[in-house]
Write an enzyme that holds these catalytic residues in place. Structure first.
Site, short mmCIF file in Angstrom:
data_model
loop_
_atom_site.label_atom_id
_atom_site.label_comp_id
_atom_site.label_asym_id
_atom_site.label_seq_id
_atom_site.Cartn_x
_atom_site.Cartn_y
_atom_site.Cartn_z
N LEU D 68 3.08 -27.19 -0.89
CA LEU D 68 1.64 -27.01 -0.65
C LEU D 68 1.04 -28.26 0.00
CD1 LEU D 68 1.31 -25.47 -4.15
CD2 LEU D 68 0.91 -24.17 -2.05
N PRO D 69 -0.14 -28.09 0.63
CA PRO D 69 -0.67 -29.20 1.44
C PRO D 69 -1.15 -30.42 0.64
CG PRO D 69 -1.76 -27.12 2.01
CD PRO D 69 -0.93 -26.87 0.80
N ASN D 73 -4.38 -28.10 -4.22
CA ASN D 73 -3.65 -26.84 -4.10
C ASN D 73 -2.58 -26.73 -5.17
OD1 ASN D 73 -3.90 -27.96 -0.89
ND2 ASN D 73 -4.85 -26.02 -1.40
N THR D 99 3.87 -33.14 -1.10
CA THR D 99 3.66 -34.58 -1.24
C THR D 99 2.27 -34.79 -1.82
OG1 THR D 99 5.09 -35.12 0.62
CG2 THR D 99 3.47 -36.77 -0.01
N LYS D 174 8.80 -41.20 -2.03
CA LYS D 174 8.30 -40.67 -0.76
C LYS D 174 7.14 -41.50 -0.24
CE LYS D 174 7.02 -37.65 2.51
NZ LYS D 174 6.48 -36.31 2.33
N LYS D 249 -2.91 -39.10 5.53
CA LYS D 249 -2.93 -38.48 4.19
C LYS D 249 -1.96 -39.19 3.25
CE LYS D 249 -0.97 -34.87 1.52
NZ LYS D 249 0.19 -33.96 1.48
#
Lengths: 301, 301, 301, 301
Positions: D68-69, D73, D99, D174, D249
């Site tokens: 998911l973004p 979400n 992420t 990450k 982001k």
């Protein structure tokens, strides 16, 4: 005076304690609580009623002021198992003077609205001294029609009560001011340090800046260089004043709101990092003007 | 008035031209030169004598003012093959109002001293408007016993003439002021942009900052947000004022002096980089308050 | 071997000394000088001829290597009263291995050309260890037709000799590499510190970075976190290696060339400031990977 | 193959779609959902079963992957009114490849644990191309005893599956990698730009960096300067690759985790601000290596 109705107060720390005292001095019966029972002793002796938790405050008072260290504390005091919203009365006025993320203020306002209560954010500028002398500045966000009622209480504790707009804008104004303050303080410290290295007398340099376009609050009211001004922390080994750790906290809030709204704040962000590095290097409890000392060459180098 | 002796003037650009005019208006005979002959026409018509090069100016005048774009120009005008020092008379007073590296000012002073002349650095704050109306501020470095003589001339062109200390400290004061100015302007722009995104009215936010510790010259006198103040470049599409390119030049000087003196200037350095990026992206000739526009989201994004 | 002609060497410091020794080991008669007579003893005992100043070196050798701390030293050694150019022979090859401003290299090359000599800049990468073992990398700028002659000498002292282009590009390559190195080192230190705070094992994090797009020399060859790698300064309390002060100097050169060419280098500039702050806080002589320690919370905080 | 049990998949965007296809290709029956019904068509045609919401996925599958973004979400898909946890079966394995903030991963894990399910975070590195070819790298956080089960599924979609530690460390790895990547990319861009301005050939400079200590993934594998390498976005007008907006982001997540853990990340923070400024100036959808173009002088300046 006798007819004044009770005011609730949650959070009796360094700031909350003198604020609650000022309400008492203005004749308001105060009903208060704090997670640390000892924090309540002083105002209890002055006549305040102490209860066990925020829910009980809400059970007995329909105007409540909260003054807490950070967002999670606010969330807990309002929406936790013993939180204000468990027993809040319809029509209650809830004023939060904590400095927190404006997004959390909006959440609390929405939660309060569901219970028929009104929530306003009203963070302060000014430290413990201003809290004691009732000279705080309150920046207030929330429904404009409730501002008069809020101002009545806040005026007992502050010299300025400014209406900023919808819920969260009080926090926004506070955060914006402190971000610019931090930038100005670090900038003033770099500038004074550079000027001194270039052979300028610090008092003369401060005078020139203050009559020119470099002028700012940190140069003309709170100069960070020892000996330039009297009555400021730089003259007292950076004791007292506004701690580096607290500034780092406010800059963290500024950073979070900037990230969430995708707003570039390059200097604000670097100011945050510099105060963060200072905390890591032993400056946490010194006044934030000690950045002058941090940037300056250590003796013996 | 007739008894006033000639004053030399080298460099008749946007700033030098109105400055030389003010000397003429105050009754000083002026003998001048510029690398561009056209730049001399206007003051020639007002009665100034024009000669071919700086050496000839020095041959005829023992008080000389120079106003040049950058360090290499100053080096050339003083020490080049047709430079002032080729023909300077003993006891001459040489005043350089260019904004340059203080280290170069010191070199020029040492070279002048060898010829029996006195060199002072006297950079200005204030733009073309202040130059025309004789309202510049001069920051003067050099031997204190020569300050009175320098002030006599500089007062014809400026409203404030401030003695800063030994040679180079005039430049140091100028550079320090502009570094703090740049930091304050970018900081104010970030802060206003963040506040607007958080729902604050820009005029109200400016008012709150200006009554609080965030206050600075860029917030209360030269606000970068269109519509907040009148009579400033932000109200006129950032035309006029002090160009981004010129600010970048001054920040480059600040950076160089900081590097050479091993002084950390983290915000000053980042401010330099931001104005440098703006120059690369088309903002070179806009007023330096256009950093607000640079940081703000483009329309349509 | 006996037929090899003399090579001049100016500057016998920590780097110059082992470099000159390698020339001797390769059979070149060496004629050398240094401002500190004691620095000359060791190579004198190995058979080098010591003279009083650079001019005398130039009087006796037509191939000269210089290895000096900074730009002013280079200017003095070449163009000072007892400088190389006072007695340089026509057709001489002058190779400067100092790390300095490329603009100064260009000035020296122009001055040498007037005397009929050829100047090349050939700064090195690799520290004292590589200088001793003859494993330096030389980055060479200057006329391409002279590169073969330069390489003959430089190969005695280095494992790689790279031609970079016109005069000054050797310096440019060195400065660019070290700027990116500093950025990578601080970036790696921030990243490792953040990862550790978030609960990652440092060795595992290094392994993940090194197989991913975060990989860089500082993460895979010179990791700044104690215990992650062996044989690097982080494993030895940041002793040895490349000092913070030297890195700050190179970043100052990068900053100056960027300012002079109006090139934005935001991270390079901040890296410079961070190493400058570290110098001011007692890290001057520690390896530059100690930035990990500088950013990390002090114990007891 | 027929005996393989159903795998749930929530989120069929640019990344989720090819990931789900690879599960189908490996013989896993897939039951999937997405808020946009059209996103489901392609895999429905390949045999996947489409249901209305995440709760229904959880009702039918005990191994579920989510992609998911952003954090909100994920919170909604797991804990919302139609979320996975409404109908999750005891013993289910829930793997989130989004992420997001590691703190949110920890919250989801705690919520899943209350329902008797296991939650792991497994964000990916590699873009749409790697998702299509099954060459993603998964960084996995969570209970070590569940890693084998997770790896079985993730291996269908990725070439590397790395165990990082407790819940949230996959995200941490990450975020750390991408922060260092951003720093390296901006650093490489500044360095290449500076070198070019100083007269170095870009290919030669890249070669020198890559054999020296400036070497990093952005210099040797994904060089941002057009013409230096083939097959990278810089050779294709910065189209394709990893968008500036997505990098901004991830840097926002890094900033948030650093703020929350009080970790100084000065370069990471400035990198965030630079990508944020780029988004505001029209670079949002270009590859993140376009920072070279952003820093470079516009033509005609």
């Amino acid at each position: 005076m006798a007819s004044k109705t009770q005011v609730g107060f949650v959070g009796l720390g360094n700031m909350g304690n003198p604020m609650a005292k000022n309400l008492l001095k203005h004749g308001y019966p105060v009903i208060a609580t704090d997670v640390f029972p000892e924090s309540c002793k002083e105002i209890q002796e002055m006549g305040a009623q102490i209860v066990d938790n925020p829910a009980e405050v809400a059970d007995k008072a329909d105007r409540i002021i909260t003054m807490l260290p950070s967002s999670p504390n606010v969330v807990d005091v309002y929406t936790g198992p013993n939180g204000i919203l468990k027993k809040v009365k319809k029509g209650s006025l809830l004023i939060d003077s904590s400095t927190i993320d404006p997004a959390v203020s909006k959440e609390m306002a929405a939660a309060a609205e569901k219970m028929g209560a009104v929530f306003m954010d009203a963070p302060v500028s000014g430290g413990v001294g201003a809290a004691s002398s009732g000279k705080l500045t309150f920046m207030v966000g929330g429904a404009e029609e409730e501002f008069t009622a809020a101002k009545e209480l806040l005026s007992c504790m502050g010299a300025n009560v400014v209406y900023c707009g919808q819920v969260g804008t009080g926090q926004a104004a506070k955060i914006c001011n402190n971000m610019l303050l931090a930038i100005g303080m670090i900038g003033t410290s770099e500038t004074m340090n550079l000027g001194i290295r270039l052979g300028l007398d610090p008092k003369l340099l401060a005078k020139i800046l203050n009559m020119s376009s470099g002028r700012c609050w940190s140069s003309d009211t709170y100069n960070p260089v020892p000996g330039v001004m009297e009555g400021v922390p730089s003259g007292n080994n950076y004791q007292g004043g506004f701690g580096t750790q607290l500034m780092a906290k406010d800059l963290g809030l500024a950073q979070n709101t900037a990230t969430n709204t995708k707003t570039p704040v390059p200097l604000g962000s670097l100011a945050h990092q510099i105060y963060r590095m200072m905390c890591a290097r032993g400056y946490a409890s010194k006044d934030f003007s000690s950045v002058f000392q941090f940037l300056r060459e250590e003796e013996g180098q």
